[in-house]
Design an enzyme around this catalytic site. Sequence first.
Site, PDB file in Angstrom:
ATOM      1  N   CYS A  27     -14.474 109.448 -28.695  1.00  0.00           N
ATOM      2  CA  CYS A  27     -14.946 109.368 -30.082  1.00  0.00           C
ATOM      3  C   CYS A  27     -15.420 110.760 -30.499  1.00  0.00           C
ATOM      4  O   CYS A  27     -15.486 111.674 -29.672  1.00  0.00           O
ATOM      5  CB  CYS A  27     -16.111 108.382 -30.158  1.00  0.00           C
ATOM      6  N   HIS A  49     -31.104 101.989 -20.640  1.00  0.00           N
ATOM      7  CA  HIS A  49     -30.026 102.878 -21.090  1.00  0.00           C
ATOM      8  C   HIS A  49     -30.673 104.111 -21.736  1.00  0.00           C
ATOM      9  O   HIS A  49     -31.632 103.986 -22.494  1.00  0.00           O
ATOM     10  CB  HIS A  49     -29.121 102.158 -22.091  1.00  0.00           C
ATOM     11  N   GLU A  83     -29.909 105.977 -24.169  1.00  0.00           N
ATOM     12  CA  GLU A  83     -30.000 105.984 -25.628  1.00  0.00           C
ATOM     13  C   GLU A  83     -31.197 105.141 -26.090  1.00  0.00           C
ATOM     14  O   GLU A  83     -31.913 105.518 -27.026  1.00  0.00           O
ATOM     15  CB  GLU A  83     -28.708 105.430 -26.262  1.00  0.00           C
ATOM     16  N   THR A  92     -26.193 102.034 -30.345  1.00  0.00           N
ATOM     17  CA  THR A  92     -24.941 102.232 -31.088  1.00  0.00           C
ATOM     18  C   THR A  92     -23.720 101.586 -30.410  1.00  0.00           C
ATOM     19  O   THR A  92     -22.672 101.458 -31.040  1.00  0.00           O
ATOM     20  CB  THR A  92     -24.646 103.742 -31.232  1.00  0.00           C
ATOM     21  N   CYS A 103     -21.875 101.996 -33.870  1.00  0.00           N
ATOM     22  CA  CYS A 103     -21.098 103.074 -34.485  1.00  0.00           C
ATOM     23  C   CYS A 103     -19.647 102.661 -34.732  1.00  0.00           C
ATOM     24  O   CYS A 103     -19.152 101.681 -34.177  1.00  0.00           O
ATOM     25  CB  CYS A 103     -21.170 104.315 -33.618  1.00  0.00           C
ATOM     26  N   SER A 136     -21.778 102.120 -21.448  1.00  0.00           N
ATOM     27  CA  SER A 136     -22.111 100.879 -22.149  1.00  0.00           C
ATOM     28  C   SER A 136     -20.918 100.359 -22.940  1.00  0.00           C
ATOM     29  O   SER A 136     -20.518  99.199 -22.808  1.00  0.00           O
ATOM     30  CB  SER A 136     -23.299 101.126 -23.078  1.00  0.00           C
ATOM     31  N   ASN A 137     -20.303 101.222 -23.750  1.00  0.00           N
ATOM     32  CA  ASN A 137     -19.234 100.704 -24.624  1.00  0.00           C
ATOM     33  C   ASN A 137     -18.004 100.282 -23.825  1.00  0.00           C
ATOM     34  O   ASN A 137     -17.309  99.349 -24.207  1.00  0.00           O
ATOM     35  CB  ASN A 137     -18.916 101.713 -25.730  1.00  0.00           C
TER      36      ASN A 137
HETATM   37  S1  SF4 Z   1     -22.703 106.728 -30.980  1.00  0.00           S
HETATM   38 FE1  SF4 Z   1     -20.542 106.157 -31.122  1.00  0.00          FE
HETATM   39  S2  SF4 Z   1     -19.567 107.992 -31.955  1.00  0.00           S
HETATM   40 FE2  SF4 Z   1     -21.542 108.613 -31.106  1.00  0.00          FE
HETATM   41  S3  SF4 Z   1     -21.165 109.201 -28.980  1.00  0.00           S
HETATM   42 FE3  SF4 Z   1     -21.782 107.067 -28.944  1.00  0.00          FE
HETATM   43  S4  SF4 Z   1     -19.852 105.934 -29.002  1.00  0.00           S
HETATM   44 FE4  SF4 Z   1     -19.402 108.008 -29.688  1.00  0.00          FE
END
Ligand code: SF4
Length: 331
Positions: free
Chosen positions: A16, A128, A130, A168, A198, A227-228
């Site tokens: 991304c 995490h 974040e 996100t 996001c 995570s994603n």
């Molecule tokens: S918030 Fe979304 S766009 Fe930003 S680094 Fe994480 S996955 Fe990528």
Amino acid sequence: MKHPQEVLLAAPRGFCAGVDRAIEIVERALEKFGAPIYVRHEIVHNTYVVNDLKAKGAIFIEELSDVPPGATLVFSAHGVSKAVQLEAQARGFSIFDATCPLVTKVHVEVAKLAQEGYEFIMIGHKGHPEVEGTMGQLDHGIHLVEDVAGVALVKPLQTERLAVVTQTTLSVDDAAEIMAAVRARFPSVREPKQQDICYATQNRQDAVKLMSPQVDLVVVVGSPTSSNSNRLRELADKLGTTAYMVDSADELRPEWFTGIARVGLTAGASAPEILVRQVIERIKALGAVSVRTMDGIEETIKFPLPKGLKIDAATGLELSQRSPETGSASH
Ligand code: SF4
């Protein structure tokens, strides 16, 4: 015995804009100032990326006390708490902030609403980085909720000024369920104007939703800490398609592909395309004859680098003002 015939590639997949930018910040810092460049936490959660940057001279640390005085330090894409930010400044490091601008947007929202007296519910995964960074924007007043059951356990001091923020990279569907429970318990809760999940997370999950029913098996390229990437594997699984996540092609097991005609392949936002290509080669070696990319949203978003890699935490001077020979700041 049936072998895979076709590989269906999800679109979009892989890097991304936030990951692209974070890696570029480390690479540019290495080019400009030379090794070592210190990076707090894995710049993005991917083993290949981290090893590649290590080979180029990046040193990954968790504790700022492991960074020598005067060093150059990069914050990872996940963002950091206020305490980490202040400590790094106090130690006089030259700081490049690779926090994804979409994470920073959440930090800014928290700071702004806190000024207005808001308390927060943060939907996210405990531990995490974040989540630690976002919750660490305030000393108190942010309550973490990980699932629907957790909503009943929140004990805000007041409910008139209560706002929600989220990690996100959550599952869009899980977050919507948790949000519904929050709304039911706190009807006047303030929600983000645009959801905090996001665009990259949303788009990759949408692509898996489209792909899963068309394949017999889903392979997600991503590291266990991502995570994603984990959410993509879970999503395919929830949709009834067997799904595995691999950090590299070496982790693919031939028995997964027995009796499978069509394999769906995607990659988390921190997984480079080179790993996807290696996985494709391995699946081809198991019998797949064709590779087809699905139609999907084309992502054109690109985030600018932080003022040309310029901010020096100690002096506030732009690092472009540094002498290229010595690397020392000019005053
Ligand atoms: S918030 Fe979304 S766009 Fe930003 S680094 Fe994480 S996955 Fe990528």
